[in-house]
Scaffold this active site. Structure first.
Site, short mmCIF file in Angstrom:
data_model
loop_
_atom_site.label_atom_id
_atom_site.label_comp_id
_atom_site.label_asym_id
_atom_site.label_seq_id
_atom_site.Cartn_x
_atom_site.Cartn_y
_atom_site.Cartn_z
N TRP A 81 0.84 -1.19 0.00
CA TRP A 81 0.00 0.00 0.00
C TRP A 81 0.88 1.25 0.00
O TRP A 81 1.86 1.33 0.74
CB TRP A 81 -0.89 -0.05 1.24
CG TRP A 81 -1.82 1.11 1.41
CD1 TRP A 81 -2.61 1.68 0.47
CD2 TRP A 81 -2.07 1.84 2.63
NE1 TRP A 81 -3.34 2.72 1.02
CE2 TRP A 81 -3.03 2.83 2.35
CE3 TRP A 81 -1.58 1.72 3.94
CZ2 TRP A 81 -3.50 3.72 3.31
CZ3 TRP A 81 -2.05 2.59 4.90
CH2 TRP A 81 -2.99 3.58 4.58
N ASP A 132 -0.78 -5.80 9.35
CA ASP A 132 -1.77 -4.81 8.96
C ASP A 132 -3.03 -5.57 8.56
O ASP A 132 -3.06 -6.24 7.53
CB ASP A 132 -1.26 -3.96 7.79
CG ASP A 132 -2.21 -2.81 7.44
OD1 ASP A 132 -3.30 -2.73 8.04
OD2 ASP A 132 -1.86 -1.99 6.56
N LYS A 187 -13.33 -1.07 6.06
CA LYS A 187 -13.89 -1.94 5.02
C LYS A 187 -14.95 -2.89 5.58
O LYS A 187 -16.05 -2.97 5.04
CB LYS A 187 -12.77 -2.77 4.37
CG LYS A 187 -11.56 -1.96 3.87
CD LYS A 187 -11.93 -0.97 2.80
CE LYS A 187 -10.71 -0.36 2.11
NZ LYS A 187 -9.81 0.39 2.98
#
Length: 448
Positions: A177, A258, A294
Site C-alpha cells: 500500500w 496490517d 472496510k
C-alpha cells in the site's frame, strides 16, 4: 499657548508622541514591509511563497481526476471503498441500527475518552482478531489501544517501535500500500523492502520472499498483510504462512500485521485472521493494526485499533503506559462515535450475526465480480492468461496492465485506476464489466 498647565501625565504623553514622531521620520518609510506576515498594503510576498505545489496522492488523485471527467461512461476503479451493484456507497443495516440505538440513548454524553480509547471496543477488537479463546487474551498479555483507523494504528505502532525497540529497520512487501513507506518513515523507522509479487506469474514470489527475510538482520521488523494483500490481492497459502512463521521466529524478526480486510476478503472472519493467529499461537510477540473501514463500512468514522501481544501481563502493562505517551501529544485521545458503533455490534449476539451476514454478502459480491470479469475476458478472446483475477482475493486485483495501457484506458474509455494497473473489484458491477473488458482488450491488443 493653552492657559492650563499640563499635568505630569500629559507631559509624559506629549514627550512620548514627540519621540515616536521623530523616530518615524528617521525610520525608512518601507521598514514596515520587512515583516512579511503584516497585512499592510505593499507588504512583501507570503512567508510561504517558496512552497511548491505537492503532487496529488497517487490513489486519492485518481478520484480527483474522475470527478473532473464529464463523460457518462466514466468508471472509477481506483478508490478502495465498497460499492453496491448500482455503484453506490453502502451503509450496513446493522450499522444504521447500532447508530440509532446510540442516538436514542439519552444517557450518552460527549466526554473525552481515555487516552487508550473505549475499553469495550479495545477488548472486543482484540477478541475479534485473536479469537475468543486466545491464550494471549486469557493471560492478559495483549494491550489494545483505539487509534484513528488502520493508518493511525500503524503510525502509533511505528512511533512506539522507533522509541522503544532495539531495531529501527522495518521490511515491507514490494509492492505494498502506497502509504506504508510514508507512515513508517515519518514514524522514525528505516524502510526496506522484501520481494513479494511475481509479475510473470501474477502470483507470490515465495522464494524471493524467503531469501530476503533470511538475509534481513536479526530482530528486524517485518510488515505483513494479514489477508487480501493490497495492492496485489495475492496471499500466501496456509502452508506458506507456516514457513514464513518458522523463518521469522528463527531469526527473531518482529511481525507487524496490517489487518485491513478481516472478513472482507473471504467472507469468513476466522479464516481471514489465520495468519495472525498462527504467529500469536506460538507464544511469540507481534503487533497488529486493525481497521473497521472496510468490514463495517466505517470509512469516514476512522475506527481502528493497535494490539501488541507481549510475553507477559507485566510487559503488556508497561507497553501500554508507553503507548499513552505516544498518543497523548499526537491527538490526545480518539473519537467516541465510531468505536461505540463497533462495540455495540460486537457485544450483541444478534447484531453480530447480522453483521456477519452483511459482511459475507459484500465479500461474495466482490468474488462474483472476479468471476464475471474473468469469464468476459475469456469470452472476448483477450490475449493473455487472466486466471490471476480469480486466484487473487480481496478488494483489489493487480491486472498486469502497465502504466501506458492504464493511461490509454483512461483517455479513450474514461476508466480510472492507479498507474500500476490495480483495480478495485468493488467498483465494478454487472453493468460495467463489458465496458471494462472492451477497454482492456483494446489496451492489450494495441499496446504491448
Amino acid at each position: 499657548m493653552h492657559s492650563w498647565s499640563a499635568s505630569p501625565a500629559d507631559r509624559r504623553l506629549s514627550a512620548l508622541i514627540r519621540h515616536l514622531e521623530g523616530s518615524s521620520n528617521a525610520m525608512d518609510s518601507d521598514a514596515i514591509t520587512a515583516y512579511p506576515t503584516s497585512g499592510f498594503p505593499g507588504a512583501r510576498n507570503s512567508v510561504f511563497e517558496h512552497i511548491v505545489r505537492a503532487p496529488e496522492d497517487p490513489i486519492l488523485g485518481v478520484t480527483v481526476a474522475y470527478n473532473k471527467d464529464t463523460s457518462p461512461l466514466k468508471l472509477n476503479l481506483g478508490v478502495g471503498a465498497y460499492r453496491t451493484e448500482e455503484g453506490k456507497p453502502l451503509v450496513l443495516n446493522v450499522v444504521r441500527r447500532a447508530e440509532q440505538m446510540l442516538v436514542n440513548d439519552s444517557s450518552r454524553v460527549k466526554e473525552y475518552l481515555p487516552i487508550v480509547g473505549l475499553a469495550d471496543f479495545n477488548k472486543l477488537s482484540a477478541k475479534l482478531i485473536l479469537g475468543a479463546d486466545s491464550p494471549a487474551i486469557q493471560e492478559n498479555r495483549v494491550t489494545t489501544v483505539q487509534c484513528l483507523s488502520g493508518t493511525g494504528s500503524l503510525r502509533v505502532g511505528g512511533e512506539f517501535l522507533a522509541r522503544h525497540y532495539h531495531q529501527r529497520t522495518i521490511y515491507i512487501p514490494q509492492p505494498t500500500w502506497g502509504n506504508h513507506p510514508k507512515v513508517f518513515t515519518l514514524a522514525g523507522l528505516s524502510v526496506k523492502t522484501f520481494r513479494y509479487y511475481d509479475p510473470v506469474t501474477r502470483g507470490l514470489n515465495f522464494q524471493g520472499l524467503l531469501e530476503d527475510l533470511r538475509s534481513a538482520p536479526s530482530g528486524a521488523i517485518v510488515l505483513l498483510h494479514a489477508c487480501a494483500h493490497n495492492p496485489t490481492g495475492v496471499d500466501p497459502t496456509p502452508q506458506q504462512w507456516e514457513q514464513i512463521r518458522q523463518l521469522m521466529r528463527s531469526k527473531a524478526l518482529l511481525p507487524f500485521f496490517d489487518s485491513a480486510y478481516q472478513g472482507f476478503a473471504s467472507g469468513n472472519l476466522d479464516a481471514d485472521a489465520h495468519s495472525v493467529r498462527l504467529f500469536v499461537g506460538d507464544g511469540g510477540e507481534c503487533l497488529i493494526a486493525q481497521s473497521y473501514a472496510k468490514n463495517m463500512g466505517l470509512y469516514g468514522e476512522r475506527v481502528g485499533a493497535l494490539s501488541i501481544v507481549c510475553k507477559s501481563a507485566d510487559v503488556a502493562s508497561r507497553v501500554e503506559s508507553q503507548l499513552k505517551l505516544v498518543i497523548r501529544p499526537m491527538y490526545s485521545n480518539p473519537p467516541i462515535h465510531g468505536a461505540s458503533i463497533v462495540a455495540t455490534i460486537l457485544k450483541d449476539r444478534n447484531m453480530y450475526q447480522e453483521w456477519i451476514i452483511e459482511l459475507k454478502a459484500m465479500a461474495d459480491r466482490i468474488i462474483n465480480m472476479r468471476h464475471q470479469l474473468f469469464d468476459a475476458l475469456r469470452s472476448r478472446g483477450t490475449p493473455g492468461d487472466w486466471s490471476h483475477i480469480i486466484k487473487q482475493i480481496g478488494m483489489f486485483t493487480f491486472t498486469g496492465l502497465n502504466s501506458e495501457q492504464v493511461a490509454f484506458m483512461t483517455k479513450e474509455y474514461h476508466i480510472y485506476m492507479t498507474s500500476d494497473g490495480r483495480i478495485s473489484m468493488a467498483g465494478l458491477s454487472s453493468r460495467t464489466v463489458p465496458h471494462l473488458v472492451e477497454a482492456i482488450h483494446a489496451a492489450v491488443t494495441r499496446l504491448v
